[in-house]
Enzyme design. Structure first.
Site, short mmCIF file in Angstrom:
data_model
loop_
_atom_site.label_atom_id
_atom_site.label_comp_id
_atom_site.label_asym_id
_atom_site.label_seq_id
_atom_site.Cartn_x
_atom_site.Cartn_y
_atom_site.Cartn_z
N GLU A 24 -5.25 -2.71 -5.13
CA GLU A 24 -4.34 -3.78 -5.84
C GLU A 24 -2.98 -3.42 -6.13
O GLU A 24 -2.30 -3.92 -7.03
CB GLU A 24 -4.99 -4.27 -7.20
CG GLU A 24 -6.33 -4.86 -7.52
CD GLU A 24 -6.34 -6.11 -6.30
OE1 GLU A 24 -5.35 -6.60 -6.36
OE2 GLU A 24 -7.45 -6.49 -5.91
C1 LIG Z 1 -12.12 2.04 -2.02
C2 LIG Z 1 -11.06 1.02 -1.88
C3 LIG Z 1 -11.31 -0.43 -2.17
C4 LIG Z 1 -10.47 -1.50 -1.61
N1 LIG Z 1 -10.68 -2.77 -1.65
C5 LIG Z 1 -9.76 -3.75 -1.11
C6 LIG Z 1 -10.41 -5.09 -1.06
O1 LIG Z 1 -11.39 -5.33 -1.57
N2 LIG Z 1 -9.43 -5.97 -0.23
C7 LIG Z 1 -8.27 -5.37 0.42
O2 LIG Z 1 -7.67 -6.09 1.01
N3 LIG Z 1 -7.98 -4.28 0.21
C8 LIG Z 1 -8.80 -3.24 -0.51
N4 LIG Z 1 -8.37 -2.05 -0.47
C9 LIG Z 1 -7.13 -1.63 0.27
C10 LIG Z 1 -6.04 -1.09 -0.76
O3 LIG Z 1 -5.61 -2.37 -1.67
C11 LIG Z 1 -4.86 -0.43 -0.25
O4 LIG Z 1 -5.59 0.76 0.31
C12 LIG Z 1 -3.58 -0.39 -0.86
O5 LIG Z 1 -2.89 -1.56 -1.43
C13 LIG Z 1 -2.65 0.59 0.01
O6 LIG Z 1 -2.74 0.22 1.12
P1 LIG Z 1 -2.69 1.37 2.15
O7 LIG Z 1 -3.99 2.00 1.99
O8 LIG Z 1 -2.54 0.52 3.65
O9 LIG Z 1 -1.18 2.23 2.12
P2 LIG Z 1 0.24 2.15 2.56
O10 LIG Z 1 0.50 0.89 2.39
O11 LIG Z 1 0.12 2.71 4.00
O12 LIG Z 1 0.85 3.22 1.49
C14 LIG Z 1 0.97 4.60 1.66
C15 LIG Z 1 1.74 5.07 0.71
O13 LIG Z 1 3.05 4.60 0.83
C16 LIG Z 1 3.57 4.00 -0.44
N5 LIG Z 1 4.47 2.90 0.05
C17 LIG Z 1 4.21 1.85 0.98
N6 LIG Z 1 5.31 1.11 1.18
C18 LIG Z 1 6.10 1.44 0.17
C19 LIG Z 1 7.37 0.82 -0.39
N7 LIG Z 1 7.83 -0.30 -0.01
N8 LIG Z 1 8.06 1.65 -1.48
C20 LIG Z 1 7.66 2.79 -2.14
N9 LIG Z 1 6.34 2.94 -1.59
C21 LIG Z 1 5.72 2.41 -0.69
C22 LIG Z 1 2.31 3.30 -1.11
O14 LIG Z 1 2.70 3.28 -2.36
C23 LIG Z 1 1.49 4.65 -0.96
O15 LIG Z 1 1.58 5.73 -1.65
C24 LIG Z 1 -9.31 -1.07 -1.13
C25 LIG Z 1 -8.93 0.46 -0.84
C26 LIG Z 1 -9.61 1.17 -1.11
C27 LIG Z 1 -9.73 2.71 -0.95
#
Ligand SMILES: Cc1cc2nc3c(=O)[nH]c(=O)nc-3n(C[C@H](O)[C@H](O)[C@H](O)COP(=O)(O)OP(=O)(O)OC[C@H]3O[C@@H](n4cnc5c(N)ncnc54)[C@H](O)[C@@H]3O)c2cc1C
Length: 603
Positions: free
Chosen positions: A441
């Site tokens: 989220e």
């Molecule tokens: C168990 C689990 C359940 C989930 N459930 C759902 C679901 O039901 N539906 C769904 O759609 N998704 C779901 N997710 C996905 C989850 O919402 C994302 O993993 C999360 O939003 C982060 O995205 P990412 O993993 O691609 O990380 P990335 O976006 O690649 O981010 C990696 C790091 O970079 C940082 N970062 C990225 N951009 C910026 C910026 N502009 N400024 C500062 N820092 C930044 C982030 O804070 C993070 O620390 C789930 C994930 C997990 C692990």
């Protein structure tokens, strides 16, 4: 196995005494149904359901995990039966609109129950948990037909919902999504693409699953302005509205993950699946925000629920476990050693948990009241004010309560010593389960940017002022109250500093936008600590008044004042460090070049 008792006394303190929920409910349309008797019955029955039905499935669910067989996912043993009981009990429809088959009770009541669910079985709670967000999105943006087809089923709980945003190459930056939606001759769409990490994407708890999916139309503009929202059911409803033909969406695999093993985290493949546009084309992100805001509050409550669960068990253990003698001499001379609760450091850990649980509960219930007003308030000005405050506090609820929730569950392991690291006690599960709450989220970093960038600076500080003015008014009113001086004086100082820090960041950001990103997480944590400070000061006032009035519950109110004091003296000073780090600015973070980061080793 860990135990749990719903903190009903503390809930009643915050709801009835501090925030005057009875008067709040009396003013809400539909709130008149939430009479003290009804509220008591719901809290007590919710507490029973959480303890007797959900808690016994928490550790077994963690150990068994979910199973994918022939494209079907089986949730851990007992989850389906618990879900049936939940539906039969009418829990999913508690706060939904009667137009869609709901009971029309205030949202805040559902949030209270949520805390109990999260304390006892977070993984299970995520099956119905996502449905609320899906229902919200359809309620606000769905057509009448979509509402009739899907919303009623979601409200009843016979179908569950999901939120399909994330793709392998993008989570935070949804402008990059690749899932496509191609219009068909009959006005529907064919959805094709892969979504990952989809919570409750596939399972055997409900007869149908309603996916809310972000995808791009063929002529969509680039980036986040070109995203549309679709409803894509697992089974297409037949003429009677029952699950009919299987749609082209399936679970490709299950993720193996650190925690919440009982919840199915799915890779979902959409292969020309039939979908229906929700809201206007290319406005999907805005529609999805409806869902995401509700879900963010929900995740904050997860942090709170886990904090409470960890605290209760750590407290029981600390009263029982005998190790060493108190520094001031034996406290239990009849025993071979003193219980560890006598040691200052153990008390520090327990009080940290207790303060975050009680403070988090106050924050959630304060925010829940705002949500009730936003949804049902009759006065336009009051609604607008509540909306501003809700917008400001949502990232704080989400990120602060999950950050401190992780700290609190970790302290829970520490109180147990080595036994905390051992599975059978259940304390390490709470840490593993809590870890995800800081990520999904929107990570803490993203919530912090939302708070500082969008909510505070974009409104020229106006949204913050609405809140700091409320705090200022409280401090002014209590200025001469000697009994509260230990809380009011430092709170007034921090409240003023909050505004100054914000101005300082705003000034620097005019020259360098990186200043916002550099300050954001410290700013969010600072904001969280001050917000809880305000609520603890109010709690202390309430408790002092109750003590002055006399009565049989002096111990409860004394404990409240002492916990507030601990919070002010041992946790609130963390604001000093956050303020210093905010003032350090972007330079120390941005000075290193990419090469300098990795000098001496190559990956
Ligand atoms: C168990 C689990 C359940 C989930 N459930 C759902 C679901 O039901 N539906 C769904 O759609 N998704 C779901 N997710 C996905 C989850 O919402 C994302 O993993 C999360 O939003 C982060 O995205 P990412 O993993 O691609 O990380 P990335 O976006 O690649 O981010 C990696 C790091 O970079 C940082 N970062 C990225 N951009 C910026 C910026 N502009 N400024 C500062 N820092 C930044 C982030 O804070 C993070 O620390 C789930 C994930 C997990 C692990």
């Amino acid at each position: 196995m860990p135990d749990y008792q719903a903190p009903l006394r503390d809930l009643r303190f915050v709801m009835d005494e501090m925030l005057d929920y009875p008067a709040h409910y009396a003013r809400l349309p539909g709130g008149e149904e939430a009479t003290p008797d009804v509220v008591s019955a719901i809290l007590e029955e919710g507490a029973r359901f959480a303890r007797e039905v959900l808690l016994p499935l928490n550790q077994s669910g963690d150990q068994q995990g979910c199973l994918l067989e022939g494209g079907e996912v089986k949730a851990p043993k007992g989850f389906k039966e618990a879900y049936q009981q939940y539906v039969e009990g009418g829990w999913p429809s508690l706060a939904a609109d009667p137009v869609h088959g709901g009971q029309g009770l205030p949202h805040s009541l559902a949030m209270v129950l949520n805390e109990m669910v999260c304390s006892t079985n977070l993984a299970w709670g995520m099956y119905p948990g996502l449905s609320h967000g899906a229902a919200d999105a359809l309620r606000h943006h769905g057509t009448d037909e979509q509402q009739a087809t899907y919303l009623t089923k979601l409200v009843e709980g016979v179908w569950t919902g999901t939120m399909c945003l994330t793709e392998p190459h993008c989570g935070t930056d949804l402008g990059l999504i690749k899932t496509r939606a191609v219009p068909t001759a009959d006005g529907a769409y064919e959805i094709t693409g892969t979504k990952i990490f989809i919570s409750a994407g596939e399972h055997d708890l409900a007869e149908n699953i309603v996916h809310l999916v972000l995808a791009k139309l063929p002529d969509a503009p680039e980036g986040s302005k070109g995203i549309s929202l679709f409803v894509v059911p697992k089974f297409l409803p037949d003429a009677e509205g029952n699950p009919g033909e299987r749609n082209g969406v399936a679970c490709g695999s299950l993720e193996h993950k650190m925690g919440i093993h009982g919840n199915a985290t799915c890779v979902m493949n959409f292969d020309a699946a039939r979908g229906f546009l929700v809201g206007p084309p290319n406005k999907g992100l805005a529609c999805m925000f409806t869902m995401m805001n509700a879900a963010r509050l929900g995740v904050g409550i997860q942090g709170l629920g886990l904090t409470e669960a960890s605290f209760q068990n750590a407290l029981a253990y600390a009263r029982d476990r005998l190790q060493m003698r108190a520094l001031s001499g034996p406290q239990a001379p009849e025993k071979p050693a003193d219980p560890i609760i006598v040691h200052p450091d153990v008390r520090r850990m327990l009080l940290t948990q207790k303060a975050f649980a009680e403070g988090g509960r106050m924050l959630v219930l304060y925010t829940a009241q705002l949500l009730d007003i936003v949804e049902h308030g009759q006065d336009a000005a009051e609604r607008e004010r509540a909306e501003t405050l809700l917008g400001l506090l949502t990232p704080i609820v989400k990120a602060f309560l999950t950050e401190v929730g992780f700290e609190a569950t970790n302290e829970g392991v520490q109180v147990f010593g080595g036994h905390g690291f051992i599975q059978e006690w259940g304390m390490e599960q709470l840490v593993r389960d809590a870890r995800i709450t800081r990520l999904y989220e929107g990570t803490t970093g993203i919530q912090a940017l939302d708070l500082l960038g969008r909510k505070v600076l974009m409104s020229q500080g106006e949204s913050l002022k609405v809140f700091t003015k409320e705090i200022h008014k409280f401090c002014k009113a209590e200025e001469g109250n000697a009994e509260l001086a230990e809380f009011v004086a430092p709170l007034a100082k921090l409240n003023a500093e909050w505004g100054e820090l914000t101005m300082g960041i705003g000034m620097k950001a005019m020259n360098d936008r990186e200043e916002v990103g550099a300050a954001s997480v410290d700013y969010l944590m600072y904001s969280g600590y001050v917000t809880l400070g305000y609520l603890f000061a109010r709690a202390a006032k309430q408790a002092r008044e109750a003590l002055a009035a006399g009565g049989e519950e002096a111990a409860f109110y004394e404990a409240k004042v002492k916990t507030a004091r601990f919070y002010f003296q041992r946790l609130l000073p963390r604001t000093l460090a956050h303020a210093r780090m905010i003032q350090a600015g972007a330079e120390p973070l941005m000075a290193l070049t990419s090469e300098e980061f990795g000098l001496g080793f190559e990956i």
